[in-house]
Design a protein around this motif. Structure first.
Motif, PDB file in Angstrom:
ATOM      1  N   GLN A 192       0.834  -1.205   0.000  1.00  0.00           N
ATOM      2  CA  GLN A 192       0.000   0.000   0.000  1.00  0.00           C
ATOM      3  C   GLN A 192       0.867   1.253   0.000  1.00  0.00           C
ATOM      4  O   GLN A 192       0.515   2.248  -0.648  1.00  0.00           O
ATOM      5  N   ARG A 262      -4.351  -4.385   0.093  1.00  0.00           N
ATOM      6  CA  ARG A 262      -3.515  -3.181   0.108  1.00  0.00           C
ATOM      7  C   ARG A 262      -3.047  -2.787  -1.298  1.00  0.00           C
ATOM      8  O   ARG A 262      -2.408  -1.767  -1.470  1.00  0.00           O
ATOM      9  N   CYS A 421      -1.232   2.392   6.635  1.00  0.00           N
ATOM     10  CA  CYS A 421      -1.557   1.501   5.499  1.00  0.00           C
ATOM     11  C   CYS A 421      -2.426   0.352   5.993  1.00  0.00           C
ATOM     12  O   CYS A 421      -1.944  -0.764   6.240  1.00  0.00           O
TER      13      CYS A 421
END
Length: 948
Positions: A192, A262, A421
């Motif tokens: 991410q 992600r 994240c």
């Protein structure tokens, strides 16, 4: 009867059209059944190699887990934090896209945390700092006016829910999981953190199971829903591809949800392998529950270019509304597809390592190690002995601790960013806000500033007297220098790059065969796919049925145009059936990247050409009656071949040529005939004699013709033949000598195989073996057709022909079997054939009816086929003949008797060396005679024959 005649006339005039129609029908069947598909693949590969090579797009970069990376980092698989850190580094370099050709479909093993107490303490410290930083940002907002009485409550709630709650949650998670290192979680956050990261989905059914809700998440979030396919061609093509694979069936297995949630995209890794094991084409889309999955590199490319819609037509896919990266404009691209909906990959012509830009993954790993080394060097300075420096300089050097503190702040900032994240929901929105561009800007700017200041700090060491006496200081300077050098190099390679990451090591199973390489990492396949699209250098495959239609039309036009041509011109123009389509299809591929599968079309064109030749040959048979009427006048195949090539040969007359004549005659044939008649009687004896003679002379004739000889005639037991006509043969003398050798070998074989069929020799009581003597002469002879138009004989005439016949008779005198003239020997033992033959050189002989004497040679055989003793005896004999003939150049001078004594001794030695050769006895007797009676006042070395 009238209808029958009309049918025959129609068939006669339209035969070529009927044949073409049959061949066309067979070609259609062959095309539909892919009869010569593998040959077409080979032809395609060959033509692809001679097309102008496509260039590699400068923004495509392959990040290799190659052999060197495995050697430096460790064996595969690596713990996932290694490539996670690589993603963070690539983000810092400014890479635009990261595509993983690695299937993360199962959780990895967790690592053991050896510093649990440190982790707990550090977690609290980091959490405290993170909360403090968040509160400071809120306070700064109040001071800056962005937070006021109206929105204070909203900002406060956001601070608590999005920031502080998340930090506390991550602190709890860090502590509770502190006993283990969760590499998957770290890698997922790095995915991410990078941003445009794309992972894999396997479109085949595999053993790995995934949760249905997780699959639905992947379908909802990542699949394309802007594809138009009215005829459902994409799904049909997918089904066809699965059937081709036979052992596979459709499935949907995305990457591990923790990681995929992600990511920003996914694509399928499945590739198309043609039946010959070579990868030439690729599916770009796969149908999945009403939506479409993109190919591994195609899917992220489409999102990167913000494709507005995709339309599948019968032979292409149209990408509409692609964003131009250099402007705000949009454009469309039409990608041609084969009949099953796959794009032909326009491969780079270079090998894998020479195609595209490559960044070995260990370079990213090493850069992290280099950064850690810098921090270690900073720490070492604290404990360094600075006593040699002034107090002021020592204090200045200890400012290194400031940089340690600053680096710790950077590390904490990185952790705070990774804590943000938390993944994305099904709509692609970051959970609890995620990262902003401002977050990246602050973090990477701080890092840039840190290393800039650190470089300036290390450079200033040079102004400190005696700094080089403290080893920790130069070490830090070198570490920073090397780090910044490698940093800039890698940044230059990866900035703005579309990166494809995967395993390309030789131990990997992810290797395949391409038209250009027998071992090519599939990592490069995905690069070639997007390179073909970005460069818009597509290969269009034309349906072979259209190619067949072209060939049919062209042949019909050619027939029409050449209808009134002569037969010869028709045969020539029909060759265009093959040449023109071949040239057209070659130009289409090499100049326009349009490929037409040509093997069946070539066969169709060639068969029509060949059929046309046969039809024309049948039509002109009546024009060759003269040629056919002369065939019965010839017995040698070479003569017939020459007449077919050149009918003028069949005319009366001859010409003078330097050729070689060969005569053979059976020894004591009269006695052999008598023995047959005595055994069978007069009537049956004649039949048996003919039967034996046919087999025997047939074996000898085959030997002659195998050595390029022409049989002239048979005269009883005698064979008359010649070499060098009608087909020119520069080695006619050598071939004639070789024929004599092969005749005696064939004779020996015949006698052995047929000894039970031969009559008994009354003098020996053993089978009456057939033995022929051979005479050979080379010179100018008249060769050609003799006789009348009704009966021709292709023969030779002249004095040199007669000499060959006479030389055959000299074998009786010299107890030899193959006798040739000096002209034959000199021509045969020459050039490339020098030294291949072994012969005994005899004296000069004057034969009946030919005044001029000629030196003669007895051919023994080929050097590599004779026993060593026979060769040695011949060499000894030839030394003796020198003494025997010595002085014959000056016939008016009496011969020295001592020469005969020396010659006799050589002949005797030759006899002892190889007793089977009786010619030594002949010359020993002559030497003895001349020693007793003398050789006369003149010695010319000539023996005069009294009979033929």
């Amino acid at each position: 009867m009238v209808m029958k005649n009309k049918f025959k006339e129609f068939f006669k005039t339209k035969i070529e059209l009927i044949i073409m129609a049959v061949f066309a029908l067979l070609s259609v069947v062959a095309i539909q059944t892919n009869l010569f598909q593998k040959l077409d693949y080979r032809l395609y590969d060959s033509m692809l190699k001679i097309t102008k090579g496509i260039e590699a797009h400068p923004n495509i970069v392959i990040v290799d887990v190659d052999d060197e990376s495995l050697g430096r980092v460790g064996s595969w698989p690596w713990t996932r934090d290694i490539l996670g850190n690589a993603l963070i580094r690539m983000k810092e370099f400014g890479a635009k896209q990261a595509v993983f050709d690695i299937e993360y479909i199962s959780p990895s093993s967790k690592g053991v945390n050896e510093n649990l107490s440190d982790t707990v303490n550090k977690t609290f410290i980091d959490g405290e700092q993170a909360i403090s930083s968040s509160i400071s940002e809120f306070a700064n907002g109040i001071e800056g006016g962005t937070v006021n009485a109206k929105n204070a409550q909203e900002h406060a709630e956001n601070l608590i829910s999005n920031e502080i709650d998340g930090i506390l949650y991550e602190m709890q998670k860090e502590i509770t999981s502190g006993f283990e290192l969760d590499y998957d979680d770290f890698f997922a956050r790095c995915v991410q953190f990078f941003g445009n990261t794309s992972l894999t989905v396997n479109m085949r059914h595999i053993a790995q199971k995934s949760d249905e809700s997780e699959e639905n998440y992947a379908r909802t979030r990542f699949l394309f829903n802007n594809v138009t396919d009215e005829k459902n061609l994409i799904q049909k093509g997918n089904i066809y591809s699965v059937k081709e694979e036979a052992s596979q069936e459709l499935g949907f297995t995305p990457a591990l949800h923790k990681i995929l949630s992600r990511a920003q995209g996914l694509g399928f890794t499945n590739v198309i392998v043609d039946k010959d094991g070579i990868r030439r084409r690729i599916e770009l889309l796969n149908f999945q529950n009403g939506k479409y999955v993109g190919q591994l590199s195609f899917a992220p490319l489409m999102k990167l270019l913000d494709v507005q819609s995709m339309e599948r037509t019968s032979n292409s896919i149209i990408l509409q509304g692609l964003k131009n990266p250099n402007s705000d404009s949009r454009y469309s691209v039409t990608i041609p597809l084969d009949k099953h909906g796959r794009m032909l990959i326009n491969w780079l012509h270079e090998s894998y390592v020479d195609s595209f830009r490559h960044v070995p993954s260990y370079l990213l790993y090493n850069l992290d190690l280099a950064e850690k080394l810098i921090i270690q060097n900073l720490s070492d300075i604290k404990n360094a002995d600075l006593s040699s420096l002034s107090e002021e300089d020592a204090e200045y050097i200890l400012n290194s601790m400031y940089f340690e503190d600053e680096y710790e702040k950077l590390s904490n900032s990185k952790k705070r960013l990774l804590l943000k994240c938390r993944g994305f929901d099904e709509e692609g929105k970051a959970i609890k806000g995620g990262l902003s561009e401002e977050d990246y800007e602050k973090y990477f700017s701080a890092r840039t500033e840190f290393f800039k200041n650190l470089k300036e700090f290390s450079d200033s060491f040079a102004t400190v007297p005696g700094f080089d006496q403290i080893p920790e200081l130069p070490k830090l300077s070198k570490s920073i220098e090397f780090y910044l050098r490698d940093f800039e190099t890698l940044k230059g390679s990866m900035e703005g790059a579309f990166c494809i990451i995967g395993n390309s090591a030789t131990s990997s199973t992810d290797l395949g065969v391409t038209p250009f390489s027998k071992q090519y990492a599939n990592l490069g396949l995905h690069a070639n796919v997007i390179n073909t699209i970005l460069q818009k250098k597509f290969i269009r495959e034309i349906d072979p049925l259209l190619g067949l239609l072209f060939c049919v039309v062209f042949i019909l036009l050619t027939m029409r145009i050449t209808a009134k041509f002569s037969t010869g011109k028709k045969n020539f123009t029909r060759f265009l059936y093959v040449i023109v389509p071949l040239v057209v299809f070659y130009i289409l591929m090499t100049q326009f990247n349009i490929y037409v599968p040509f093997v069946i079309l070539f066969a169709f064109s060639f068969l029509n050409y060949f059929a046309g030749i046969i039809v024309n040959f049948h039509a002109i048979n009546t024009d060759k009656k003269f040629l056919q009427s002369t065939f019965s006048a010839y017995v040698a195949p070479a003569v017939v071949d020459e007449i077919i090539k050149n009918p003028e040969t069949a005319k009366l007359g001859g010409n003078s040529k330097n050729i070689t004549a060969l005569f053979s005659d059976v020894k004591t044939f009269s006695g052999f005939t008598e023995a047959v008649n005595n055994a069978e009687g007069e009537s049956k004896g004649a039949e048996r004699l003919v039967s034996i003679l046919n087999g025997y002379l047939g074996a000898l004739s085959d030997a002659i013709m195998d050595c390029h000889g022409t049989i002239d005639k048979y005269v009883g037991d005698e064979i008359v033949s010649f070499f060098g006509a009608p087909v020119d043969d520069k080695e006619n003398a050598f071939h004639a000598c070789l024929a004599g050798i092969r005749m005696l070998q064939a004779e020996a074989k015949y006698n052995e195989e047929n000894k039970d069929k031969l009559p008994i020799n009354p003098r020996t009581g053993e089978p009456f073996y057939l033995n022929s003597r051979v005479g050979i002469n080379t010179g100018n002879m008249v060769v050609g057709n003799m006789g009348t138009k009704k009966k021709l004989n292709y023969t030779v005439m002249g004095n040199n022909v007669n000499l060959a016949s006479r030389l055959e008779g000299t074998n009786k005198v010299y107890n030899s079997w193959i006798m040739c003239s000096d002209s034959t020997w000199n021509a045969a033992d020459n050039g490339e054939n020098k030294g291949l033959l072994v012969a005994r050189k005899f004296d000069f002989v004057r034969v009946v009816n030919i005044e001029n004497p000629v030196q003669i040679h007895c051919i023994l055989g080929l050097k590599d086929e004779l026993p060593a003793k026979q060769i040695e005896a011949a060499e000894i004999f030839n030394e003796g003949i020198k003494w025997y003939l010595k002085g014959n150049d000056f016939p008016d001078t009496p011969k020295d008797p001592e020469d005969f004594k020396k010659a006799y001794q050589f002949f005797k030695n030759a006899k002892e060396c190889f007793p089977q050769d009786m010619s030594s006895d002949v010359f020993m007797k002559r030497c003895s005679y001349f020693l007793i009676y003398g050789s006369g006042e003149k010695w010319d070395g000539v023996f005069t024959m009294k009979e033929k």
